[in-house]
Design an enzyme around this catalytic site. Structure first.
Site, PDB file in Angstrom:
ATOM      1  N   GLU A  92       0.856  -1.139  -0.200  1.00  0.00           N
ATOM      2  CA  GLU A  92       0.043  -0.083  -0.102  1.00  0.00           C
ATOM      3  C   GLU A  92       0.878   1.169  -0.060  1.00  0.00           C
ATOM      4  O   GLU A  92       2.121   1.410   0.199  1.00  0.00           O
ATOM      5  CB  GLU A  92      -1.078  -0.033   1.166  1.00  0.00           C
ATOM      6  CG  GLU A  92      -0.178   0.139   2.499  1.00  0.00           C
ATOM      7  CD  GLU A  92      -1.112   0.859   3.485  1.00  0.00           C
ATOM      8  OE1 GLU A  92      -1.713   1.943   3.526  1.00  0.00           O
ATOM      9  OE2 GLU A  92      -1.210   0.110   4.575  1.00  0.00           O
ATOM     10  N   LYS A 103      -3.548  -1.425  15.690  1.00  0.00           N
ATOM     11  CA  LYS A 103      -3.024  -0.704  16.898  1.00  0.00           C
ATOM     12  C   LYS A 103      -3.894  -0.421  17.629  1.00  0.00           C
ATOM     13  O   LYS A 103      -5.279  -0.360  17.688  1.00  0.00           O
ATOM     14  CB  LYS A 103      -2.555   0.796  16.385  1.00  0.00           C
ATOM     15  CG  LYS A 103      -1.535   0.856  15.297  1.00  0.00           C
ATOM     16  CD  LYS A 103      -0.768   2.256  15.192  1.00  0.00           C
ATOM     17  CE  LYS A 103       0.412   2.092  14.924  1.00  0.00           C
ATOM     18  NZ  LYS A 103       0.193   2.310  13.320  1.00  0.00           N
TER      19      LYS A 103
HETATM   20  N1  PSU Z   1      -2.792   1.937  10.659  1.00  0.00           N
HETATM   21  C1  PSU Z   1      -1.380   2.023  10.941  1.00  0.00           C
HETATM   22  N2  PSU Z   1      -0.776   2.467   9.882  1.00  0.00           N
HETATM   23  C2  PSU Z   1      -1.451   3.099   8.489  1.00  0.00           C
HETATM   24  C3  PSU Z   1      -2.718   2.729   8.716  1.00  0.00           C
HETATM   25  C4  PSU Z   1      -3.371   2.386   9.410  1.00  0.00           C
HETATM   26  O1  PSU Z   1      -0.962   1.476  11.789  1.00  0.00           O
HETATM   27  O2  PSU Z   1      -0.557   3.441   7.913  1.00  0.00           O
HETATM   28  C5  PSU Z   1      -3.464   3.426   7.166  1.00  0.00           C
HETATM   29  C6  PSU Z   1      -3.822   2.359   6.503  1.00  0.00           C
HETATM   30  O3  PSU Z   1      -3.466   2.887   4.909  1.00  0.00           O
HETATM   31  C7  PSU Z   1      -5.144   1.840   6.824  1.00  0.00           C
HETATM   32  C8  PSU Z   1      -5.661   3.428   7.098  1.00  0.00           C
HETATM   33  O4  PSU Z   1      -5.721   1.369   5.406  1.00  0.00           O
HETATM   34  O5  PSU Z   1      -4.625   4.164   7.579  1.00  0.00           O
HETATM   35  C9  PSU Z   1      -7.012   3.477   7.604  1.00  0.00           C
HETATM   36  O6  PSU Z   1      -7.537   4.500   7.482  1.00  0.00           O
HETATM   37  P1  PSU Z   1      -8.980   4.888   8.023  1.00  0.00           P
HETATM   38  O7  PSU Z   1      -9.067   4.387   9.581  1.00  0.00           O
HETATM   39  O8  PSU Z   1      -9.119   6.127   7.983  1.00  0.00           O
HETATM   40  O9  PSU Z   1      -9.704   4.078   7.221  1.00  0.00           O
END
Ligand code: PSU
Ligand code: MN
Length: 306
Positions: A28, A163
């Site tokens: 990603e 996390k």
């Molecule tokens: N959690 C992490 N590192 C990240 C992300 C999430 O520990 O880089 C990023 C990933 O790209 C994940 C996105 O798909 O954040 C999720 O964002 P949201 O909670 O806004 O869907």
């Protein structure tokens, strides 16, 4: 290709690898632009690609470049996304139509990287952590689109758990509802990204890439739909002290609430704040767990090609 679309651009190297049945691993780009500071983000992304090659697979970093879902970004494109950082649009499923129509750039989250991987026919995708159900979601309704994508798109995602900025118990409940198998690689417990344990159990413990590949093959053969989540604990030597990291996470969440940050800005804000509060120790752990996931993902991809 599953579905030919003029919005998809697959690099020649990735296309050749897929055509000749070689293992490919998708990666990603939000982790590059929004997950880590420059220049460590670019350095890490390039190292992840190298580790995947060393383990016998071809890396395919996914991003939206000038309105194309690009599968197999060049080094220059990775450098560009890393330098631009938060100025690149964080692109989840709902962002795709307008970005593609306008010919703009976007960094793909877990959800959109799964979409790109599925369009290009890449079964395995490696990342650090997935989005999930946020704490307090019972009032904010903040649930990452990553979970819905896992429920509908047939890609195997290797991560280090989620996390504890998230509500891990509710995240597991949501995945159960969506029918997504949550596998622990060599563990019964869901890893919590920085730590190897969380107090929550995974659905199944599998101990070899071969078994994981076998389970995913069964999922696809039966057309069950949806993906599979493989959680790989951070290596012992890089794991953080739970009390220390959870203290930083609680502080970051409290600050986020005070500042009224919400929506798609929440996750990037928390990641950055935690890195600042821990003086970079969490960044080191983050980088190492991604490398560890890259090694496992390449091995699973190889098994799937057997
Ligand atoms: N959690 C992490 N590192 C990240 C992300 C999430 O520990 O880089 C990023 C990933 O790209 C994940 C996105 O798909 O954040 C999720 O964002 P949201 O909670 O806004 O869907
Ligand atoms: Mn959200």
């Amino acid at each position: 290709m599953n579905h030919l679309t003029s919005f998809l651009s697959v690099s020649p190297e990735v296309r050749d690898a897929l055509r000749t049945g070689q293992p490919v691993v998708a990666l990603e780009s939000t982790i590059i632009s929004h997950g880590m500071p420059y220049p460590r983000n670019v350095e890490t992304a390039l190292n992840v690609e190298r580790i995947i090659r060393e383990n016998g697979a071809v890396p395919a970093t996914v991003a939206i470049i000038q309105g194309k879902i690009t599968v197999g970004c060049s080094q220059d494109q990775i450098e560009y996304l890393g330098q631009k950082g938060l100025a690149v649009t964080k692109a989840s499923r709902r962002d795709l139509p307008v970005l593609l129509m306008r010919g703009e750039d976007g960094a793909t989250t877990v959800a959109t990287t799964m979409i790109g991987a599925a369009l290009a026919d890449i079964p395995v995708f490696v990342t650090g952590g997935i989005g999930g159900v946020h704490r307090g979601a019972e009032t904010t309704m903040d649930i990452s689109a990553d979970l819905e994508e896992l429920g509908r798109t047939p890609v195997l995602v290797v991560c280090a758990g989620a996390k504890s900025i998230l509500d891990l118990g509710l995240t597991l409940e949501y995945l159960e509802t969506k029918g997504v198998p949550v596998i622990g690689y060599g563990t019964e417990e869901l890893p919590a990204f920085y730590t190897r344990t969380s107090g929550f159990r995974v659905d199944y413990r599998l101990d070899t890439p071969k078994e994981i590949a076998g389970a995913f093959r069964a999922l696809r053969d039966c057309d069950l739909g949806g993906g599979m989540l493989v959680t790989n604990p951070i290596p012992e030597e890089y794991a953080m002290d739970p009390a220390y990291i959870n203290g930083a996470i609680d502080e970051a969440i409290a600050e986020c609430g005070r500042l009224g940050i919400h929506g798609k800005a929440t996750t990037p804000y928390l990641l950055d704040k935690i890195q600042k509060l821990t003086g970079g120790a969490s960044l080191e752990a983050n980088i190492q767990l991604v490398y560890n996931n890259a090694r496992l993902g390449a091995r699973i991809a190889k098994e799937l090609c057997e």
